[in-house]
Scaffold this motif. Structure first.
Motif: not given
Lengths: 235, 235
Positions: B17-19, B91-93, B97-100, B102
């Motif tokens: 899952q995204p952050i 939300g985006s990739s 810098p940590r991760d995908w 939102i």
């Protein structure tokens, strides 16, 4: 520790995060009324119930949240919508029996003639008149979400051209007025509606005319880049 | 397997899952202009940079997403805002810098006189004039987020009473007009502004008057339940 070292050792699973998903309220006009796209759930929770087409972000495939929404609509309806906008994000500890859950909701409009299911996933998808939804047992808080999307769409229909995305590429003014009337649930005055459309300067005649019985009517289409335009006065 | 059995064995960490975080754009009026609350980041990424007050959902403490937003503002500004609304979710990739990643963004208004930092967490928080933000190096996409919030606030100032949340509980019409002018970045006509406020029927006189030099002016306050009311015509 510098930022590069920090990022290298960063473990996002160390933080207990909510479940995040995207849900789409996709409207079309068919059979004389407004319809919404629902999908029968193949898995728990709410297995067998109807729910909104949506799902998780695919961290490899999706670059943005919009990509997730569009991908999910493509998977379920077989085509890209003619219009899409973000409605709102709902999150609570109660809305999903699995865990604390968040959904970002999008509202999309699609013209029925373009919407032909094309792949096997779609067999579980179906269109339902918005007036009959209370007879279905919808999954999660999806009935409430549809009601909120409908409220926004009604709002849009009073001051924007957005509802024309429910028609095909070309349409008569009578067809456009009819779509606004379906959404608003009331009759509009034809002369005043025509004046507002003309004052908007966002439509152009295609040159084509209707044939058949009655007086021929001109076909219109949106001018390029006109989407999102707002009427100067509400209808 | 029935739903209860499914829920018992459900492991949300099996899905990548995204952050997910919440960010607040908190505005106030001070020193003759619009200011926004920023917090100096104690940790990577963007350590030492200024960023919006926000953070993760606390799955134990927060019942809804609104709770998360309000808790974060309380922690950083020491008080509840006078007005809060959801702006949008980004939300985006690429944005973290940590991760995908939102973020659901909220816009909040607070009257400066109520906003006294009260605990130690707040030492890293500060108000900055919106006109000087480009001189700071803001974390993430927070500069863009503030610009989007400002655009929405300007929009609100043309057709709603929302900006009065930047004043105290009571205010003169001149003070209210001044706040609208600050947000819109242009002068408004006093007579027309007074007429719109009176036509809204959402304010009442407190009975008090200004004292000091010049003609005394009446103090007004919002009628109970008036918040969110929209002017019939924009200013």
């Amino acid at each position: 520790m510098n930022e590069r070292e920090f990022l290298k050792q960063y473990d996002k699973t160390a933080f207990d995060q909510p479940i995040f998903s995207v849900d789409n309220v996709v409207f079309t006009v068919a059979n004389g009324g407004l319809e919404v796209l629902l999908v029968q759930r193949a898995e728990h929770p709410f297995k067998g119930h109807w729910g909104l087409p949506g799902g998780f972000v695919d961290l490899q495939k999706d670059l943005t949240l919009d990509d997730t929404a569009l991908r999910k609509i493509r998977e379920k309806a077989g085509v890209e919508p003619d219009y899409i906008e973000q409605l709102e994000t709902l999150g609570s500890s109660q809305r999903d029996p699995r865990d604390w859950s968040i959904t970002t909701v999008f509202t999309a409009l699609i013209s029925k003639q373009r919407c032909v299911p094309t792949d096997e996933n779609v067999s579980s998808a179906n269109w339902f008149p918005v007036t009959t939804l209370s007879e279905l047992q919808l999954a999660f808080d999806h009935l409430e979400i549809i009601e909120r999307a409908l409220k926004r769409l009604k709002n849009r229909a009073t001051y924007s051209l957005v509802p024309c995305a429910l028609l095909g590429e070309t349409f008569t003014l009578a067809e456009l007025q009819h779509v606004h009337e379906l959404i608003l649930g009331k009759k509009l005055e034809a002369k005043a509606f025509r004046r507002r459309v003309e004052n908007s300067e966002q439509f152009e005649e295609t040159g084509g005319m209707t044939s058949g019985r009655g007086r021929p009517a001109a076909y219109y289409r949106l001018r390029p880049g006109a989407m999102g335009f707002e009427f100067v006065r509400s209808v």
